[in-house]
Design a protein around this motif. Structure first.
Motif, short mmCIF file in Angstrom:
data_model
loop_
_atom_site.label_atom_id
_atom_site.label_comp_id
_atom_site.label_asym_id
_atom_site.label_seq_id
_atom_site.Cartn_x
_atom_site.Cartn_y
_atom_site.Cartn_z
N GLU A 1 -22.35 -10.93 8.63
CA GLU A 1 -21.77 -10.81 9.98
C GLU A 1 -20.81 -9.64 10.10
OE1 GLU A 1 -20.01 -14.63 10.58
OE2 GLU A 1 -21.93 -15.64 10.96
N MET B 1 -20.03 -13.78 5.56
CA MET B 1 -19.07 -12.80 6.07
C MET B 1 -19.60 -11.38 5.91
SD MET B 1 -15.47 -14.40 4.67
CE MET B 1 -14.46 -13.07 5.29
N LYS C 1 -18.00 -9.18 8.86
CA LYS C 1 -16.59 -9.54 8.88
C LYS C 1 -15.91 -9.10 7.58
CE LYS C 1 -17.24 -13.59 11.86
NZ LYS C 1 -17.14 -15.07 11.94
#
Length: 397
Positions: free
Chosen positions: A31, A28, A33
Motif C-alpha cells: 500500500e 504496508m 505506506k
C-alpha cells in the motif's frame, strides 16, 4: 521499534514478530505506506535482532512477506543487468529471517554474493556494520546448508578471520559470526578441524572473547541496559560455539582445559542474573563431566559444586535457579554412581564421589532436598523427573 528490539529477550521477540506481524509489514509495502528503502532498514534490524537472539519462531517462513522476497529474488536474478545492491539487501534479509529450507541453487547464489561483501577491508563504521550484517546472515547458512562444499566458502572465510586477527577490523558480533559459520560446518565436514584449531587458533581467540565479555558483565550494576543485554547475548553465542567445537573436534589437552576454565569463569560472573547463560554453562559442564573424570575434578576444584550446593541451601532462591542447580546436581550424582572398567577412572570416580558426599553433608544438602521433594523440572530430553529422586542418589553415594 529499534530501541524496543535492543532490550528484547528471545521470548519477547517471538511474541511480537509473528506471521501476522510480517504480513502487516508486507501489506504496508504493498500500500506504499512503507517505502522499500525503509522496509529494508526495518527488516535488517529485525533480522539482526532475531539472529543475535538465536530465535526460531517461523513467523517469516509462513508469511506473505516471505513470498514477496522469493519472487523479487527470482525476478532480479533473471534480468540481464542485475541490481547487485538490491540482491544483497534481499539475501541479507532473507537469510536472517528465514528458519528452515532453502534450495541448493539459491543457497550457493546467496553465499557467493555475500562473501564478496564480507571480504571488504574498509574500517569505517558503515563498512563494519555492513560486514556484520552479511556475516550474521551467512552464519545462518549452516542450519540448512548441508550440501555446501568447503570450496564455496573456506578460503574467503579464512581470509576474513585472519585479516581481523591482524588488523581488528570487524565488530565483536561480526567476528563471532564468522567463527560460528565455520564451526557450524564441522557437522558436515570434519576436515575443517585442522584449519579451525591449528591454523586459525580458535581456542586462543575464543578464550580471549569469553573472558573479555565476562569482565564486562562482572560488576555491581545489575540493571538491564542495552550494553549488558548485548554482552549477555554475545556470551550465549560464544558458549554455544565453543560447545560445538569442544565436543566435535580433536583438541589438545591444554586447549580443552583452557576452554573449560573460561566457561567456568563466565558461569561465576553470570550465574545470578543471566538465566540462559547459566543454563548453557550447566549444559557444557554436564557434557564435559560425562567425557572425562579430570573435567569433573576441575569443576570441583574451581568451586562450581560449592556454589551449586550453596544456592540449594538458600531459603529464598527463585524457581528458575533452583531447577537449573538441582538438575545439575542430579546429573552429577547419577554420573558418579556409574562404575567404569578403566582402573584409573574408577579410582578417580570413587575419590570425587566421596568428595561430593562430604560437601553435601557439610552443606546439609539432605535436609535442603526435603524442601524440593515435590518440585518437577524438565530434563534435557523432554522427560520430567521429581527432585525427590535426588535423595536416593544422595544415599546411593
Amino acid at each position: 521499534m529499534n530501541g524496543a528490539m535492543e532490550m528484547m529477550n528471545r521470548k519477547e521477540f517471538e511474541s511480537v514478530f509473528t506471521r501476522e506481524m510480517f504480513g502487516r509489514i508486507n501489506k504496508m509495502i504493498e500500500e506504499e505506506k512503507l517505502s522499500w528503502g525503509n522496509a529494508v532498514l526495518l527488516l535488517k534490524r529485525i533480522g539482526h535482532c532475531k539472529t543475535l537472539l538465536k530465535s526460531v519462531n517461523h513467523g517469516f517462513d509462513f508469511s506473505s512477506l516471505k513470498t514477496r522476497f522469493e519472487k523479487m529474488i527470482d525476478e532480479e536474478n533473471k534480468k540481464e543487468r542485475k541490481n547487485e545492491r538490491l540482491l544483497v539487501n534481499l539475501y541479507e534479509c532473507f537469510l536472517m529471517l528465514y528458519d528452515f529450507g532453502i534450495s541448493n541453487e539459491l543457497l550457493t547464489t546467496c553465499v557467493r554474493s555475500l562473501l564478496k561483501v564480507a571480504l571488504c577491508k574498509e574500517d569505517s563504521k558503515e563498512a563494519q556494520k555492513e560486514v556484520e550484517i552479511v556475516l550474521m546472515a551467512l552464519n545462518n547458512v549452516y542450519t540448512y546448508g548441508s550440501s555446501m562444499k568447503k570450496e564455496q566458502y573456506l578460503n574467503e572465510m579464512t581470509e576474513i578471520i585472519r585479516y581481523h586477527q591482524e588488523h581488528r577490523n570487524l565488530t565483536r558480533l561480526a567476528y563471532q559470526s564468522a567463527w560460528e559459520f565455520l564451526i557450524g560446518r564441522l557437522t558436515y565436514d570434519g576436515e575443517l578441524n585442522s584449519a579451525i584449531v591449528n591454523e586459525l587458533h580458535f581456542t586462543k581467540e575464543a578464550r580471549k572473547e569469553l573472558e573479555d565479555l565476562a569482565r564486562c558483565l562482572d560488576g555491581e550494576e545489575n540493571e538491564r541496559n542495552t550494553k549488558k543485554v548485548f554482552e549477555g547475548n554475545m556470551l550465549r553465542r560464544w558458549i554455544g560455539t565453543v560447545e560445538v567445537l569442544f565436543f566435535n573436534c580433536q583438541l589438545r589437552k591444554e586447549d580443552s582445559i583452557g576452554l573449560l576454565n573460561s566457561v567456568m569463569r563466565v558461569f561465576k560472573v553470570a550465574k545470578d542474573n543471566y538465566d540462559e547463560i547459566r543454563l548453557l554453562c550447566f549444559s557444557f559442564f554436564k557434557r564435559a563431566a560425562n567425557r572425562n573424570m579430570e573435567y569433573v575434578d576441575m569443576i570441583f576444584n574451581e568451586g562450581i559444586v560449592d556454589q551449586v550446593l550453596g544456592v540449594i541451601s538458600q531459603s529464598n532462591v527463585d524457581r528458575s535457579q533452583i531447577e537449573d542447580y538441582l538438575s545439575f546436581l542430579e546429573h552429577l550424582c547419577k554420573m558418579l554412581q556409574e562404575k567404569t572398567e578403566i582402573e584409573k577412572d574408577e579410582k578417580d570416580r570413587k575419590r570425587i564421589q566421596r568428595k561430593l558426599f562430604e560437601k553435601m553433608e557439610e552443606e546439609g544438602t539432605e535436609d535442603c532436598l526435603v524442601r524440593f521433594r515435590n518440585v518437577i523440572i524438565k530434563g534435557e530430553f523432554n522427560d520430567y523427573f521429581l527432585i525427590g529422586d535426588l535423595e536416593d542418589y544422595f544415599f546411593g553415594i
